[in-house]
Enzyme design. Sequence first.
Site, short mmCIF file in Angstrom:
data_model
loop_
_atom_site.label_atom_id
_atom_site.label_comp_id
_atom_site.label_asym_id
_atom_site.label_seq_id
_atom_site.Cartn_x
_atom_site.Cartn_y
_atom_site.Cartn_z
N CYS A 6 1.11 -1.44 -0.17
CA CYS A 6 0.03 -0.30 -0.28
C CYS A 6 0.51 1.02 -0.05
O CYS A 6 0.32 2.43 -0.38
CB CYS A 6 -1.03 -0.38 1.18
SG CYS A 6 -2.25 -0.54 1.04
N GLY A 92 4.14 -19.16 2.17
CA GLY A 92 5.31 -18.84 2.53
C GLY A 92 5.27 -17.13 1.88
O GLY A 92 6.23 -16.47 1.98
N THR A 94 4.88 -13.39 2.81
CA THR A 94 5.65 -12.62 3.84
C THR A 94 5.43 -11.10 3.20
O THR A 94 5.39 -9.98 4.12
CB THR A 94 7.48 -12.43 2.90
OG1 THR A 94 7.73 -11.61 1.78
CG2 THR A 94 8.26 -13.37 3.23
N HIS A 97 -0.29 -8.14 1.10
CA HIS A 97 -1.24 -7.58 0.16
C HIS A 97 -1.17 -8.21 -1.21
O HIS A 97 -0.13 -8.84 -1.83
CB HIS A 97 -0.62 -6.01 0.35
CG HIS A 97 -1.13 -5.19 -0.82
ND1 HIS A 97 -1.50 -4.24 -0.98
CD2 HIS A 97 -1.62 -5.72 -2.17
CE1 HIS A 97 -2.15 -3.83 -1.94
NE2 HIS A 97 -2.73 -4.21 -2.95
N HIS A 99 -0.08 -10.49 -4.37
CA HIS A 99 0.28 -10.14 -5.16
C HIS A 99 1.11 -11.21 -6.26
O HIS A 99 0.68 -12.44 -5.78
CB HIS A 99 2.26 -9.67 -4.99
CG HIS A 99 2.25 -10.10 -3.86
ND1 HIS A 99 2.25 -10.18 -2.11
CD2 HIS A 99 3.56 -11.32 -3.89
CE1 HIS A 99 2.96 -11.08 -1.61
NE2 HIS A 99 3.64 -11.52 -2.53
P1 5GP Z 1 6.10 -13.13 -1.14
O1 5GP Z 1 7.48 -14.05 -0.59
O2 5GP Z 1 5.44 -12.29 -0.36
O3 5GP Z 1 5.50 -14.14 -2.10
O4 5GP Z 1 6.84 -12.52 -2.21
C1 5GP Z 1 6.64 -10.85 -2.08
C2 5GP Z 1 8.09 -10.40 -2.45
O5 5GP Z 1 7.79 -8.74 -1.90
C3 5GP Z 1 9.28 -10.95 -2.53
O6 5GP Z 1 10.18 -11.43 -4.14
C4 5GP Z 1 10.19 -9.84 -1.90
O7 5GP Z 1 11.76 -9.80 -3.14
C5 5GP Z 1 9.83 -8.29 -2.88
N1 5GP Z 1 10.04 -6.99 -2.30
C6 5GP Z 1 10.10 -7.09 -0.62
N2 5GP Z 1 10.34 -5.95 -0.21
C7 5GP Z 1 9.99 -5.11 -1.47
C8 5GP Z 1 10.41 -4.11 -1.73
O8 5GP Z 1 9.87 -3.07 -0.71
N3 5GP Z 1 10.21 -3.28 -2.94
C9 5GP Z 1 9.78 -4.40 -4.00
N4 5GP Z 1 10.65 -3.56 -5.28
N5 5GP Z 1 10.06 -5.22 -3.34
C10 5GP Z 1 9.60 -5.93 -2.50
ZN ZN Z 2 -1.49 -3.47 1.11
#
Ligand code: 5GP
Ligand code: ZN
Length: 113
Positions: A6, A92, A94, A97, A99
């Site tokens: 967000c 997994g 992290t 939100h 995505h």
């Molecule tokens: P998840 O692990 O939730 O499926 O994916 C989260 C993704 O967000 C990860 O691949 C991580 O590298 C990416 N990510 C985390 N923090 C940031 C950020 O501040 N900017 C961007 N562009 N990507 C982020």
């Molecule tokens: Zn959000």
Amino acid sequence: MNCLFCKIIAGEIPSTKVYEDDRVLAFLDISPAAPVHVLVIPKEHITSAADITAENSSVIAHIFEVIAKIAKEKGIDGDGFRVVSNAGEHGGQTVHHLHFHILGGEKLSLRIC
Ligand code: 5GP
Ligand code: ZN
């Protein structure tokens, strides 16, 4: 709301934008797991794939139109790519939100993201 994505939507945290319209933002993942690694998110805060309902699901169809457009623009539509959405602790996730990861640009291993 203390949500990283967000904040990216609001421009409070910088990102490298790939695509934006009134409902969707796409930007480069900060820690790419493949040569092409783009995140596509709804501007409306939806926590995860577990929170998609009849009321908010139309944006999901739009997200997949955007994914196809980005894949073409990045030149990975021909060789193929992967779309991943991690949900919850076992998935997994992290960032809480919703995505969709677009991963491509090389032959992906079976376990990535
Ligand atoms: P998840 O692990 O939730 O499926 O994916 C989260 C993704 O967000 C990860 O691949 C991580 O590298 C990416 N990510 C985390 N923090 C940031 C950020 O501040 N900017 C961007 N562009 N990507 C982020
Ligand atoms: Zn959000």
